[in-house]
Design a protein around this motif. Structure first.
Motif, PDB file in Angstrom:
ATOM      1  N   PHE A  72      -7.024  -9.533   6.878  1.00  0.00           N
ATOM      2  CA  PHE A  72      -7.466  -8.349   6.144  1.00  0.00           C
ATOM      3  C   PHE A  72      -8.694  -8.671   5.302  1.00  0.00           C
ATOM      4  O   PHE A  72      -8.891  -9.804   4.873  1.00  0.00           O
ATOM      5  N   TYR A  89      -9.996  -6.993   1.722  1.00  0.00           N
ATOM      6  CA  TYR A  89      -9.711  -6.067   0.637  1.00  0.00           C
ATOM      7  C   TYR A  89     -10.906  -6.017  -0.299  1.00  0.00           C
ATOM      8  O   TYR A  89     -11.614  -7.003  -0.493  1.00  0.00           O
ATOM      9  N   MET A 107      -7.332  -2.372  -5.958  1.00  0.00           N
ATOM     10  CA  MET A 107      -7.601  -3.109  -4.727  1.00  0.00           C
ATOM     11  C   MET A 107      -7.326  -2.183  -3.549  1.00  0.00           C
ATOM     12  O   MET A 107      -6.260  -1.565  -3.457  1.00  0.00           O
ATOM     13  N   LEU A 167      -7.689  -1.565   0.855  1.00  0.00           N
ATOM     14  CA  LEU A 167      -7.857  -2.181   2.158  1.00  0.00           C
ATOM     15  C   LEU A 167      -9.143  -1.684   2.801  1.00  0.00           C
ATOM     16  O   LEU A 167      -9.393  -0.489   2.870  1.00  0.00           O
ATOM     17  N   ARG A 180      -8.506  -4.287   8.860  1.00  0.00           N
ATOM     18  CA  ARG A 180      -7.472  -5.229   9.295  1.00  0.00           C
ATOM     19  C   ARG A 180      -7.765  -5.667  10.727  1.00  0.00           C
ATOM     20  O   ARG A 180      -8.427  -4.947  11.487  1.00  0.00           O
ATOM     21  N   ASP A 196       1.925   6.506  -3.107  1.00  0.00           N
ATOM     22  CA  ASP A 196       1.109   5.572  -3.865  1.00  0.00           C
ATOM     23  C   ASP A 196       2.016   4.581  -4.589  1.00  0.00           C
ATOM     24  O   ASP A 196       3.237   4.640  -4.496  1.00  0.00           O
ATOM     25  N   LYS A 207       9.249  -4.027   1.268  1.00  0.00           N
ATOM     26  CA  LYS A 207       8.646  -5.245   0.723  1.00  0.00           C
ATOM     27  C   LYS A 207       7.757  -4.932  -0.475  1.00  0.00           C
ATOM     28  O   LYS A 207       6.903  -4.052  -0.424  1.00  0.00           O
ATOM     29  N   TYR A 240       5.701  -2.637   7.809  1.00  0.00           N
ATOM     30  CA  TYR A 240       4.976  -2.706   9.068  1.00  0.00           C
ATOM     31  C   TYR A 240       4.870  -1.334   9.734  1.00  0.00           C
ATOM     32  O   TYR A 240       5.837  -0.608   9.846  1.00  0.00           O
ATOM     33  N   ARG A 241       3.648  -1.031  10.129  1.00  0.00           N
ATOM     34  CA  ARG A 241       3.382   0.159  10.941  1.00  0.00           C
ATOM     35  C   ARG A 241       2.506  -0.283  12.098  1.00  0.00           C
ATOM     36  O   ARG A 241       1.580  -1.068  11.912  1.00  0.00           O
ATOM     37  N   GLU A 242       2.724   0.241  13.261  1.00  0.00           N
ATOM     38  CA  GLU A 242       2.031  -0.219  14.455  1.00  0.00           C
ATOM     39  C   GLU A 242       0.519  -0.194  14.300  1.00  0.00           C
ATOM     40  O   GLU A 242      -0.169  -1.173  14.535  1.00  0.00           O
ATOM     41  N   ASP A 243      -0.018   0.929  13.849  1.00  0.00           N
ATOM     42  CA  ASP A 243      -1.471   1.060  13.773  1.00  0.00           C
ATOM     43  C   ASP A 243      -1.963   1.287  12.354  1.00  0.00           C
ATOM     44  O   ASP A 243      -3.092   1.699  12.154  1.00  0.00           O
ATOM     45  N   ASN A 244      -1.125   1.034  11.377  1.00  0.00           N
ATOM     46  CA  ASN A 244      -1.539   1.331  10.002  1.00  0.00           C
ATOM     47  C   ASN A 244      -0.913   0.339   9.043  1.00  0.00           C
ATOM     48  O   ASN A 244      -0.331   0.707   8.031  1.00  0.00           O
ATOM     49  N   TYR A 245      -1.051  -0.933   9.364  1.00  0.00           N
ATOM     50  CA  TYR A 245      -0.374  -1.931   8.542  1.00  0.00           C
ATOM     51  C   TYR A 245      -1.298  -2.487   7.476  1.00  0.00           C
ATOM     52  O   TYR A 245      -2.445  -2.837   7.745  1.00  0.00           O
ATOM     53  N   GLY A 246      -0.771  -2.579   6.279  1.00  0.00           N
ATOM     54  CA  GLY A 246      -1.529  -3.187   5.193  1.00  0.00           C
ATOM     55  C   GLY A 246      -0.718  -3.155   3.926  1.00  0.00           C
ATOM     56  O   GLY A 246       0.357  -2.560   3.886  1.00  0.00           O
ATOM     57  N   TYR A 247      -1.213  -3.792   2.922  1.00  0.00           N
ATOM     58  CA  TYR A 247      -0.561  -3.806   1.619  1.00  0.00           C
ATOM     59  C   TYR A 247      -1.236  -2.757   0.750  1.00  0.00           C
ATOM     60  O   TYR A 247      -2.467  -2.637   0.749  1.00  0.00           O
ATOM     61  N   THR A 248      -0.428  -2.015   0.003  1.00  0.00           N
ATOM     62  CA  THR A 248      -0.947  -1.055  -0.969  1.00  0.00           C
ATOM     63  C   THR A 248      -0.766  -1.641  -2.362  1.00  0.00           C
ATOM     64  O   THR A 248       0.333  -2.091  -2.704  1.00  0.00           O
ATOM     65  N   PHE A 249      -1.838  -1.617  -3.132  1.00  0.00           N
ATOM     66  CA  PHE A 249      -1.818  -2.217  -4.468  1.00  0.00           C
ATOM     67  C   PHE A 249      -1.830  -1.153  -5.552  1.00  0.00           C
ATOM     68  O   PHE A 249      -2.445  -0.089  -5.398  1.00  0.00           O
TER      69      PHE A 249
END
Lengths: 113, 114
Positions: free
Chosen positions: A35, A37, A45, A47, A50, B3, B31, B96-105
Motif C-alpha cells: 500500500f 498511504y 491517513m 489510502l 494498493r 468511518d 480487525k 478483507y474485501r476482494e477488490d477494496n482492501y485496505g486499512y481505514t484510519f
C-alpha cells in the motif's frame, strides 16, 4: 520479520510535474499486499493505492500509479501532474500473512507552486 | 457514512493521570489496530485485535492496555501517564474485501503529558 524501506526522507516537486517515491521491502512470503498511504499535515491517513502481490499488472488510481517489481521487492509510487494538495507524508506499507500493516519511515513530499 | 472515530483529538494531561483514548468504527470490521506515531512520523504498532475479546501486543512495547468488548469499540488506556507517552496515537480497522482492501484510519489523538 518484514521490513519496509523508504530511502527518500524528503522530496519536492513543482506543481504539474511528475515525481516518483521509492520503496523497497523484504519478505520471504509470496502472497501479500502493498500500500501507499498519504498523511496530509494534521489530517487523517488515507489510502492512495494498493497492489496485490499475485497481480502482475501495476495498480493505477487516476494520477497515482505504481511500479511493482516483485523479484526486486520494489514498489515505487509515481504521482503525475502534481498538485498542491499532494503535499503530505507518504508511507509505503506491507501486509503479509501476519495480517498486520508494517510501515516504512515515510517520505515528506512538498509540491511547490 | 462508514468511518472510524477517535476522541479526543488533542489532550494535554498531567503526569500520573489515568487516560482513555477512544476509538470507534461503524464498518463492522473485525480487525482493529493502535499505532503510535513518533515526532519523526514513524509508525509503530502497539496493539491489535482480530475480534471481540481478542487483543494482542504489537511490535513496540507499550505501557498502555486495550480492550475489545464490542466489535465497534477499541479503547486504549494509560493507567499512569508519563511525559514519555507524549505522542500521536492512530487507530485503524480493516476487513478483507476482494477488490477494496485496505486499512481505514482515524484522525488520531495527539497526547501531551506534562
Amino acid at each position: 520479520a518484514q521490513t519496509v524501506t523508504q530511502s527518500q526522507p524528503e522530496m519536492s516537486v513543482q506543481e504539474a510535474e511528475t515525481v516518483t517515491l521509492s520503496c523497497t521491502y523484504d519478505t520471504s512470503e509470496s502472497n501479500y499486499y502493498l500500500f501507499w498511504y498519504k498523511q496530509p499535515p494534521s489530517r487523517q491517513m488515507i489510502l492512495v493505492i494498493r497492489q496485490e502481490a499475485y497481480k502482475q499488472q501495476n495498480a493505477t488510481e487516476n494520477r497515482f500509479s505504481v511500479n511493482f517489481q516483485k523479484a526486486a521487492k520494489s514498489f515505487s509510487l509515481k504521482i503525475s501532474d502534481s498538485q498542491l494538495g499532494d503535499t503530505a507524508m507518504y508511507f509505503c506499507a506491507f501486509e503479509g500473512g501476519s495480517e498486520k500493516l508494517v510501515f516504512g519511515k515515510g517520505t515528506k513530499l512538498t509540491v511547490n507552486p | 457514512e462508514a468511518d472510524i472515530y477517535q476522541t479526543p483529538r488533542y489532550l494535554v494531561i498531567g503526569t500520573g493521570k489515568k487516560i482513555t483514548l477512544e476509538c470507534s468504527q461503524t464498518m463492522g470490521h473485525d480487525k482493529m489496530y493502535w499505532y503510535q506515531q513518533d515526532p519523526g512520523m514513524e509508525l509503530h504498532l502497539i496493539h491489535y485485535s482480530y475480534g471481540v475479546n481478542s487483543t494482542e501486543k504489537g511490535d513496540l512495547s507499550s505501557e498502555s492496555t486495550v480492550s475489545r468488548i464490542r466489535t465497534e469499540h477499541f479503547p486504549l488506556t494509560l493507567e499512569s501517564a508519563r511525559p514519555s507517552h507524549t505522542s500521536q496515537y492512530l487507530c485503524a480497522s480493516s476487513e478483507y474485501r476482494e477488490d477494496n482492501y485496505g486499512y481505514t484510519f482515524g484522525s488520531g489523538t495527539r497526547l501531551t503529558v506534562v
